[in-house]
Scaffold this motif. Structure first.
Motif, short mmCIF file in Angstrom:
data_model
loop_
_atom_site.label_atom_id
_atom_site.label_comp_id
_atom_site.label_asym_id
_atom_site.label_seq_id
_atom_site.Cartn_x
_atom_site.Cartn_y
_atom_site.Cartn_z
N ALA A 24 0.76 -1.38 0.09
CA ALA A 24 0.17 -0.03 0.01
C ALA A 24 0.81 1.12 0.12
O ALA A 24 0.32 2.61 -0.25
N ASN A 25 2.03 1.17 0.39
CA ASN A 25 2.89 2.39 0.57
C ASN A 25 3.67 2.59 -1.10
O ASN A 25 4.46 3.52 -1.26
N ILE A 26 3.51 1.75 -1.94
CA ILE A 26 3.97 1.83 -3.46
C ILE A 26 3.04 2.83 -3.99
O ILE A 26 2.07 2.52 -4.23
N PRO A 27 3.83 4.10 -4.71
CA PRO A 27 2.87 4.89 -5.24
C PRO A 27 2.16 4.52 -6.57
O PRO A 27 2.98 3.60 -7.14
N ALA A 28 1.04 4.60 -7.06
CA ALA A 28 0.33 4.01 -8.29
C ALA A 28 1.17 4.81 -9.35
O ALA A 28 0.94 6.05 -9.61
N PRO B 240 -6.79 2.04 -0.73
CA PRO B 240 -5.49 2.11 -1.54
C PRO B 240 -5.27 1.26 -2.65
O PRO B 240 -4.62 1.67 -3.69
N ALA B 241 -5.91 0.27 -2.89
CA ALA B 241 -5.76 -0.45 -4.24
C ALA B 241 -6.50 0.10 -5.06
O ALA B 241 -5.94 0.18 -6.24
N ILE B 242 -7.51 0.91 -5.00
CA ILE B 242 -8.14 1.41 -6.14
C ILE B 242 -7.37 2.56 -6.83
O ILE B 242 -7.81 2.97 -8.03
N ARG B 243 -6.53 3.11 -6.14
CA ARG B 243 -5.61 4.09 -6.45
C ARG B 243 -4.87 3.62 -7.92
O ARG B 243 -4.38 4.37 -8.80
N TRP B 244 -4.86 2.27 -8.12
CA TRP B 244 -4.02 1.55 -9.30
C TRP B 244 -5.01 1.49 -10.30
O TRP B 244 -4.58 0.98 -11.54
N GLU B 245 -6.24 1.88 -10.34
CA GLU B 245 -7.28 1.80 -11.39
C GLU B 245 -6.84 2.45 -12.56
O GLU B 245 -6.98 1.91 -13.92
#
Length: 588
Positions: free
Chosen positions: A415-419, A442-447
């Motif tokens: 979760a600390n890795i920037p998308a 936090p996962a949704i930031r990767w959409e």
């Protein structure tokens, strides 16, 4: 439980793993009746009367060998509460706990509501628990089922509160949830124990490696069962109470039944540790099986169990050991990945364990190497450095359980890795890792990065915003028509349909294309749909687990995922439904 259709008895459990088989009840539609309509508000309805027959003569035992040294170790069912004369051990009226609602966790501390099983037939629920083959393949369903089983819930009709607690604890033990099982049996006053609950309570204390936990139960237990295990326990408890001289003759009395066996020697070792008596050496030569008694007392006294005996065990035994604080951290770490993949250990607990490993003197062990990589995943100064540590944790030659357990371990580091599109190649594993701990936001930031493939599929299922999905996107996700791609696409379709994220027309067309029969009705589908209509969240979770009795996710039919997802959503467990559906993509 038997459910009848057209005069033929259909077993829920026989059908649970074959939901996809057989002809449809309504060949004109692949979707179930009422699909697309607003879900009705659950309202309590009378529980159906259980049909005669089908009840086993004994509760399903732990794996062969994992029993106390008694000749009759298997808990026996009680159709009605068995009265036990425990007047000498009764609490005053103001301190007694009711058997009308039993459990360790209330809704204000994470449990389900009190009516989770209340509208279901209690004997049917007990039979389902007793026959469930645990562990099940889904981490998230296991977590949700544990939550239901430890919750302080109203006792359903036609069962007693103590026996219902015993069945719940017995299932928790088979799931590997030793601490939860212990909490459930301790939620009942000893004065209200039945013979079944005494037997399950012994298993729970042994599974947690705590012979002292037997002491409040010993004397009342011996009034209903002259079990060898309780005789040994009486001797050990005398030593715990500071009565070492009395413990020895009691030990001799119990040992007359077993001779100078390893069971007696382990009890003697416990007494020696409690009363500062002479040291006892445990020799495993000639011991051909590991029982719960031997495992529990060995764990309590720090005696190493030979690997060949441990290898006999089914998965729950390793799960018990993974959570035993008496076992060295580096040893528990070898078991913890499996326990995390099964839902027994959380991300936070797993990180704490590896922190203990790093702090111990095991610098060259594989667990210590993993602990250093985990630290790097949090503390490396650059994103590339943190990703390198994550990749090292995700790599290796471990089995599928270990690999998924490492995703659990790294959830908060991921979760600390920037998308960023710079890390698109790692996006699927980063997303899968975050979702193991329920970190959907936090996962949704990767959409915007994961616009296709497994990363997109997991995010689409886990998305808390419940946005509709175009049918074409599922076709595109399948891509080439390989068996694995098709299986994943069918599971994506099942999850989205159960979540109500596809139009009825689009879902029906895709169901025909992928040969998924959502509209098929059988005993299991009718049972889980009825439980959802009654609002019995606990029964829904139990039936969902019944439908998922298979070795791994590849054996779970998409129809089971659909009906389970839809039922959970109807009883207010939409978050769990989303996580289970996303897990299917991650683990196939």
């Amino acid at each position: 439980m038997k459910i009848f259709r057209n005069g033929v008895a259909l077993s829920v459990l026989a059908l649970a793993v074959a939901v996809a088989a057989g002809a449809q009840d309504r060949p004109e539609s692949i979707l179930p009746p009422g699909f697309g309509d607003p879900a009705p508000t659950p309202s309590p309805t009378p529980a159906p009367a259980a049909t005669p027959g089908g009840a086993p003569s004994t509760v399903q035992p732990l794996p062969p060998g994992y029993v106390s040294p008694s000749a009759t170790p298997t808990p026996t069912p009680s159709a009605t509460p068995t009265p036990v004369d425990l007047s000498a051990y009764e609490l005053p009226a103001f301190a007694r706990r009711s058997l009308a609602d039993v459990g360790a966790v209330g809704p204000d501390t994470g449990g389900l509501g009190p009516r989770a099983f209340a509208n279901s037939d209690g004997q049917m629920v007990e039979r389902l628990m007793r026959r469930l083959d645990a562990p099940i393949p889904s981490r998230w369903l296991s977590i949700a089922l544990r939550r239901a089983l430890v919750s302080r819930v109203d006792t359903p009709p036609r069962v007693g509160g103590a026996d219902f607690a015993a069945e719940r604890a017995w299932l928790l033990l088979r799931m590997g949830e030793a601490d939860a099982a212990r909490a459930v049996v301790q939620a009942v006053d000893v004065a209200d124990y039945t013979p079944k609950l005494f037997q399950v309570a012994m298993q729970a204390m042994l599974a947690t490696g705590d012979p002292a936990g037997l002491c409040p139960l010993v004397e009342p237990a011996l009034t209903v069962a002259n079990d060898t295990g309780w005789l040994f326990a009486r001797a050990m408890c005398s030593a715990f109470a500071g009565k070492g001289p009395q413990a020895i003759p009691l030990l001799r009395t119990a040992s007359r039944r077993t001779g100078r066996s390893v069971d007696a020697l382990l009890a003697e070792k416990v007494i020696g540790a409690a009363a500062q008596g002479r040291a006892v050496t445990i020799e495993w030569n000639g011991v051909d099986r590991l029982t719960a008694w031997r495992l529990g007392l060995a764990t309590a006294t720090g005696v190493a169990v030979p690997d060949e005996l441990l290898a006999q065990g089914r998965p729950q035994v390793a799960l018990w050991r993974a959570t035993a604080p008496m076992i060295a951290p580096d040893v528990r770490a070898t078991l913890a990945d499996r326990a995390a993949a099964q839902g027994v250990i959380s991300n936070l607990a797993l990180v704490d364990l590896y922190s203990e490993v790093e702090a111990s003197d095991t610098a060259n062990s594989p667990a210590a190497t993993a602990a250093r990589d985990l630290r790097g995943a949090f503390t490396e100064k650059t994103v590339d450095g943190r990703l390198k540590s994550l990749r090292q944790l995700w790599g290796g030659d471990g089995d599928r359980w270990t690999r998924y357990g490492r995703l659990v371990l790294t959830a908060r580091a991921a979760a600390n890795i920037p998308a960023s599109t710079d890390y698109a190649e790692d996006a699927p594993r980063l997303i899968a890792s975050m979702l193991t701990a329920g970190l959907d936001r936090p996962a949704i930031r990767w959409e915007r990065v994961a616009t296709s493939g497994d990363g997109w599929a997991m995010l689409t299922l886990a998305d808390p915003r419940a946005r509709d999905v175009a049918p074409d996107a599922i076709e595109l996700y399948r891509g080439s028509d390989t068996s694995r791609n098709t299986l994943k696409a069918r599971m994506l379709l099942a999850g989205l349909t159960g979540l109500g994220r596809l139009s009825p027309e689009g879902a029906q067309n895709l169901a025909k294309t992928f040969e998924v029969r959502f509209g098929q009705q059988n005993a299991w589908t009718r049972a889980i749909d009825a439980a959802a209509t009654r609002g019995d969240a606990g029964t829904v979770l139990l039936l969902y687990a019944v439908g998922m009795q298979t070795g791994d996710w590849r054996g779970v039919p998409p129809e089971v995922l659909y009906h389970g997802t839809a039922a959970l959503r109807r009883v207010g467990l939409g978050g769990e439904a989303r996580m289970i559906a996303a897990e299917a993509i991650a683990r196939l």
